[in-house]
Write a protein that holds these residues in place. Structure first.
Motif, short mmCIF file in Angstrom:
data_model
loop_
_atom_site.label_atom_id
_atom_site.label_comp_id
_atom_site.label_asym_id
_atom_site.label_seq_id
_atom_site.Cartn_x
_atom_site.Cartn_y
_atom_site.Cartn_z
N ASP A 66 0.87 -1.18 0.00
CA ASP A 66 0.00 0.00 0.00
C ASP A 66 0.90 1.23 0.00
OD1 ASP A 66 -1.89 1.95 0.31
OD2 ASP A 66 -2.64 1.23 2.24
N ALA A 67 1.01 1.86 -1.17
CA ALA A 67 1.92 3.00 -1.32
C ALA A 67 1.42 4.23 -0.55
CB ALA A 67 2.09 3.35 -2.78
N SER A 68 0.12 4.40 -0.43
CA SER A 68 -0.40 5.59 0.24
C SER A 68 -0.03 5.60 1.72
CB SER A 68 -1.91 5.68 0.07
OG SER A 68 -2.55 4.54 0.63
N ALA A 69 0.11 4.42 2.33
CA ALA A 69 0.48 4.34 3.74
C ALA A 69 1.92 3.86 3.94
CB ALA A 69 -0.46 3.39 4.48
N ALA A 70 2.66 3.62 2.83
CA ALA A 70 4.03 3.09 2.89
C ALA A 70 4.06 1.84 3.78
CB ALA A 70 5.02 4.14 3.37
N HIS A 71 3.19 0.91 3.45
CA HIS A 71 3.00 -0.29 4.26
C HIS A 71 3.03 -1.52 3.35
CE1 HIS A 71 0.22 -2.83 6.90
NE2 HIS A 71 1.32 -2.64 7.60
N ALA A 72 3.71 -2.57 3.78
CA ALA A 72 3.76 -3.83 3.02
C ALA A 72 3.59 -4.99 3.99
CB ALA A 72 5.09 -3.94 2.29
N TRP A 73 2.91 -6.04 3.52
CA TRP A 73 2.68 -7.22 4.35
C TRP A 73 2.39 -8.40 3.44
CZ3 TRP A 73 -0.79 -3.53 3.25
CH2 TRP A 73 -2.07 -3.90 2.83
N TYR A 74 2.49 -9.61 4.00
CA TYR A 74 2.07 -10.76 3.22
C TYR A 74 1.19 -11.68 4.04
CZ TYR A 74 5.35 -14.36 4.99
OH TYR A 74 6.02 -15.27 5.75
#
Length: 142
Positions: A66-74
């Protein structure tokens, strides 16, 4: 024979040290920014690698960015396995290609990704690092 230094000599040395130190501050800030974006790129590359391994072990996995929140997960097996909050942890922004705000890469049980190629750019200040995810889910650093 005189011992010690005069107040004038000490003041001159301190002034020169302050001048040299102030010249190094912008270079230090740039180094800190570069370190943060490279660290963010490597964290996300590690997330992709970890998701591929989980996909083979558990029958599939999906990486979400999620680029808008600078968040990554799997997510694998219906459970979120790892979260990265790049803005809070490193102060880094994420920019996706084609102006999108979110990207998802699904890995099948063979560890092969299903996505169009995606480029993730990590930015902080003037520093930038790039991670390219191929259509098979392979990761390349720039």
């Amino acid at each position: 024979m005189e011992r010690g230094h005069t107040l004038l000599e000490l003041s001159a040395v301190l002034a020169l040290m302050a001048l040299a130190g102030s010249a190094l501050v912008p270079a230090g800030r740039g180094l800190r920014d570069r370190s943060a974006v490279v660290s963010a790129r490597e964290e996300v590359a590690g997330l992709f690698a970890e998701a591929r391994v989980a996909a083979v072990a558990l029958g599939g996995a999906t990486v979400h960015v999620d680029a808008s929140a600078a968040h990554a997960w799997y997510v694998s097996g219906g459970v979120t396995r790892r979260n990265l909050d790049l803005m809070t942890e490193l102060g880094v922004d994420v920019i996706l290609t084609r102006g999108r705000s979110q990207a998802d890469v699904a890995f099948d049980a063979l560890g092969l990704g299903r996505v169009a190629s995606e480029t993730l750019r990590f930015r902080r200040g003037d520093a930038e690092a790039t991670l390219v995810v191929s259509s098979y889910g392979r990761v390349r650093r720039w």
